[in-house]
Scaffold this active site. Structure first.
Site, mmCIF file in Angstrom:
data_model
loop_
_atom_site.group_PDB
_atom_site.id
_atom_site.type_symbol
_atom_site.label_atom_id
_atom_site.label_comp_id
_atom_site.label_asym_id
_atom_site.label_seq_id
_atom_site.Cartn_x
_atom_site.Cartn_y
_atom_site.Cartn_z
ATOM 1 N N GLY A 8 0.787 -1.220 0.000
ATOM 2 C CA GLY A 8 0.000 0.000 0.000
ATOM 3 C C GLY A 8 0.822 1.273 0.000
ATOM 4 C CB CYS A 9 -0.260 4.740 0.746
ATOM 5 S SG CYS A 9 -1.697 4.828 -0.350
ATOM 6 C CG ASN A 10 2.751 1.194 4.319
ATOM 7 O OD1 ASN A 10 1.543 1.010 4.201
ATOM 8 N ND2 ASN A 10 3.610 0.193 4.396
ATOM 9 C CB ALA A 11 4.850 -0.122 -0.254
#
Length: 390
Positions: A172-175
């Protein structure tokens, strides 16, 4: 039996006598100095988007959305434009329905196109060629590919077949920061060899259409984008172009298990496709834990939050940004790059923070010795951070 003694010295900026000390050297049991592993530096960045850009009003018009509540979500999102690849229109000028297979094909095509463009831009910025690349780590959550995007790009661009690679899929967006952490370790173990983290997110390939507010929030937020960042540890032919980047000093993570279902991209049996779910409480969950993870990041460095000159935060949405600002005691100016990326691109998922980093570099205001914090957040629910120094 001997005991290793740690001695702290500032190797990157010895002239900054008053600066907090972050670099650690080690003495052996015999008192001999052991070599300190070189710290990786960010030596280049590049971004890319898809060819077509739409205002929020244009997206509403394209899909004939008239519901007042849905329109309000789009028009009050602090997003002006997003790069999107909308489905084609049929003979009646209506957007055709895309199957999950169509979306997977779209993801593959756009990820390769945007990824290649971002990679070329990144290498150009640091004065490198494809032949200089020794490790490629690709990040995506908007589609599933096997072989992974790294293998497809190696074939597409003719990258050396001996280039090592890794793929981070579905985080997701943290990756993007998870990947930076992994590749920073690779760089430290391979001094002088160039590594690139490439985030490619075709958010146009990860949507569904229905009348729910859940879907409206998701469809109002995301945009297509790719971003690449190059790392190099130790000697490796530094140029004026590469000297603008900071050294990567430290990472810190925080996962919030009780909110594991708050952000999801999973199979919707009703729709017969994958779809996003974003809990309305996400901004408050992120905000409530932002201080904890940043304090952990700065622990042991002698730094306080007020010592951080540059904040590069994921453009997760208006309320998420506001929650981070309030809980960390930041100003709107501190997160101006984040706000600008959200306004101009929407949330481009894992590479958002690199779009912000690129904007910071374009300002040309960083000075040797200054510190920065990179922050991303995403499913898990997770907050990832990194500390860097120019």
């Amino acid at each position: 039996m001997g005991v290793d003694l740690q001695v702290t010295v500032n190797l990157d900026h010895p002239e900054l006598l008053d600066a907090p000390v972050l670099e650690t050297g080690v003495l052996s049991a015999e008192g001999r100095a052991l070599p300190t592993p070189p710290r990786p530096r960010i030596v280049g960045v590049g971004t890319a988007v898809t060819r077509t850009s739409y205002s929020q009003q244009e997206v509403l018009d394209a899909f004939g959305i008239t519901d007042r509540k849905v329109r309000s979500i789009f028009l009050n999102s602090a997003i002006e434009r997003r790069n999107l690849t909308l489905p084609p229109m049929d003979s009646d000028s209506v957007r055709v329905s895309e199957s999950q297979g169509d979306l997977l094909d779209k993801h593959k095509k756009l990820a390769i196109e945007m990824g290649a463009e971002a990679l070329h831009a990144c290498l150009k910025r640091c004065g490198a060629e494809l032949s200089d690349l020794r490790h490629l780590c690709c990040v995506t959550s908007t589609g599933f590919l096997t072989p992974g995007l790294s293998a497809l790009l190696i074939r597409e661009l003719g990258i050396d077949r001996h280039c090592s690679r890794s793929d981070i899929v579905g985080m997701g967006c943290n990756a993007g920061l998870n990947a930076l952490n992994v590749v920073a370790g690779w760089s430290a173990a391979h001094p002088g060899e160039l590594a690139v983290v490439l985030c490619a997110e075709a958010c146009s390939a990860a949507y569904t259409m229905d009348s729910t507010m859940r879907t409206a929030v998701v469809n109002s937020l995301f945009g297509d984008g790719a971003a690449a960042v190059a790392l190099l540890a130790g000697p490796g032919g530094a140029t004026p172009a590469t000297s603008e980047g900071p050294t990567v000093l430290k990472f810190a993570s925080c996962i919030i298990p009780e909110a594991v279902d708050a952000m999801r991209y999973d199979w919707d049996r009703t729709q017969g496709r994958f779809s996003f779910f974003l809990d309305p409480q996400i901004p408050y969950v992120v905000g409530a834990h932002a201080e904890t993870v940043v304090d952990r990041l700065l622990s042991g460095t002698g730094l306080r939050r007020s010592d951080i000159g540059h904040w590069l935060v994921h453009s997760g949405g208006k309320k998420v940004i506001d929650a981070v600002v309030v809980n960390l005691g930041l100003t709107r100016h501190d997160v101006r790059h984040t706000i600008g990326v959200l306004r101009d691109q929407g949330n481009v998922s894992s590479g958002s923070f690199l779009f912000s980093y690129e904007r910071l570099l374009e300002e040309g205001i960083t000075r040797p010795g200054e510190y920065g914090v990179l922050m991303t957040m995403g499913p898990g629910s997770t907050i990832e951070t990194a500390l860097v120094q120019w």
